[in-house]
Write an enzyme that holds these catalytic residues in place. Sequence first.
Site, PDB file in Angstrom:
ATOM      1  NE  ARG A  52       0.127  44.380  -2.875  1.00  0.00           N
ATOM      2  CZ  ARG A  52      -0.784  44.745  -3.764  1.00  0.00           C
ATOM      3  NH1 ARG A  52      -0.429  45.054  -4.998  1.00  0.00           N
ATOM      4  NH2 ARG A  52      -2.060  44.810  -3.431  1.00  0.00           N
ATOM      5  CE1 TYR A 105      23.726  34.603  -2.240  1.00  0.00           C
ATOM      6  CE2 TYR A 105      21.476  34.441  -3.024  1.00  0.00           C
ATOM      7  CZ  TYR A 105      22.375  34.585  -1.990  1.00  0.00           C
ATOM      8  OH  TYR A 105      21.918  34.703  -0.713  1.00  0.00           O
ATOM      9  CG  ASP A 177      23.566  39.270  -9.085  1.00  0.00           C
ATOM     10  OD1 ASP A 177      24.074  40.264  -8.541  1.00  0.00           O
ATOM     11  OD2 ASP A 177      22.987  38.358  -8.459  1.00  0.00           O
ATOM     12  CE  LYS A 202      24.006  39.328   0.231  1.00  0.00           C
ATOM     13  NZ  LYS A 202      23.990  38.645  -1.060  1.00  0.00           N
TER      14      LYS A 202
HETATM   15  C1  PLP Z   1      23.041  37.926  -1.726  1.00  0.00           C
HETATM   16  C2  PLP Z   1      23.006  37.831  -3.189  1.00  0.00           C
HETATM   17  C3  PLP Z   1      21.788  37.744  -3.871  1.00  0.00           C
HETATM   18  C4  PLP Z   1      20.464  37.707  -3.162  1.00  0.00           C
HETATM   19  O1  PLP Z   1      20.236  38.882  -2.453  1.00  0.00           O
HETATM   20  P1  PLP Z   1      19.281  38.928  -1.153  1.00  0.00           P
HETATM   21  O2  PLP Z   1      19.197  40.385  -0.884  1.00  0.00           O
HETATM   22  O3  PLP Z   1      19.971  38.142  -0.078  1.00  0.00           O
HETATM   23  O4  PLP Z   1      17.996  38.313  -1.539  1.00  0.00           O
HETATM   24  C5  PLP Z   1      21.813  37.671  -5.255  1.00  0.00           C
HETATM   25  N1  PLP Z   1      22.975  37.664  -5.932  1.00  0.00           N
HETATM   26  C6  PLP Z   1      24.170  37.748  -5.309  1.00  0.00           C
HETATM   27  C7  PLP Z   1      25.418  37.740  -6.108  1.00  0.00           C
HETATM   28  C8  PLP Z   1      24.226  37.829  -3.914  1.00  0.00           C
HETATM   29  O5  PLP Z   1      25.414  37.888  -3.294  1.00  0.00           O
END
Ligand code: PLP
Length: 392
Positions: A52, A105, A177, A202
């Site tokens: 962890r 998001y 982000d 993604k």
């Molecule tokens: C999918 C996404 C997230 C969250 O990511 P997860 O891996 O699904 O928790 C955050 N920001 C953006 C822009 C995203 O497309």
Amino acid sequence: MKPTLQRPYVPPMGASRPIVSPLMPSVAYASDDPDRLDDLYEGRDTGHSYAREGHPNADLLAARLDAMEGLTGGIVTGSGMAAVAAVLLGLCSAGDHVIGGNQLYGRSLRMMTEDLPRLGIGVDLVDPTDLAALEAALRPETKLVLIEVLSNPTLRVADLEGIAALCKARGVLLAVDNTFTTPALLRPADLGADIVIQSVTKLLAGHSDVTLGWVAARDPALNERMRVFAVTTGMTPSPFDCWLAERGLATFDLRFARAQDTAAALADWLVEQPGVQRVLYPTRPDHPDHNRALALLGGQGGNMLSFEIAGGRAAANGFARAADGIAFAPTLGDVGSTLSHPPSSSHRALSVEGRAALGISEGFFRLSVGLEDPDALKTCIAAGLVAAEAAS
Ligand SMILES: *Cc1c(COP(=O)(O)O)cnc(C)c1O
């Protein structure tokens, strides 16, 4: 049979070695004696103690992601949302004020509007294409601004350079982000961001088989605070996910370039198709932020495109059903193209008027373009458009 003492298998390191990173799922790490544990905890030697707190596959992946984004000391988390939480919950305290982009998001928006106020952190949401609006929202206690450069799903382009200059002048942390844009389009840290976030789930991992996040700050003290928060709250990623993501990264540049070429071609083609009312792709001359997209993204538009068809929900149902070669699924960045319908998924919590204000009607679709043959995608979308017309 008497049980024997369990010793782990350690591969022989003779005249050869593996060319792929080993997968190391061990939860605990043994040391020789308490002095060696001191060496570990006091930084005189490297190693791990308990998964962890960190493990080799996460370290390997973090180092690769750090290099791609031009940062050091980043941490890999069990999801992109864990990385967002490490920033918002790990760095902000009661009494602080935070500003978020108004098209973040969906879950990030939820954390901002539901969780931060519960913890005594003030929040305002503003349009990050409007620098004056952002400046007006700043308060003396504003600690942090969180934006995405390409908004979901209308692909508006934030004024990153303006916002970075403003945040620097006011002593406010800027977190970006970079999930939609990826380091292939933009490295926010090079343009003044203090903190960069990725949903590795993604485009970076790219195969829709891992859930991971990553976050890094320019200031090592901020990295340390987020790392401690992530360890304490158990944001630890799975070694197997990290191993898969490392493998995915090996082809990221190639996948991104191919998907982007196809997306740009599809955007130009879609504009000509009957029943298509509007196409949103950052480098097209009819995109509202076209000039900023060209300047900021180096002439590239990415792999995401959005479009609107006539005929309301009935047409949208017909389109999604007939275009069944494209997965109708709420994700993005996969090797296969995926189609999402914001009114029934990411933006369903908004009222019809709220969606209309963002330019999202019942005929609005977002396409994450993958690696398929572009002509096969066109055939599939054309079949969807014929069905949409028949249904409306
Ligand atoms: C999918 C996404 C997230 C969250 O990511 P997860 O891996 O699904 O928790 C955050 N920001 C953006 C822009 C995203 O497309």
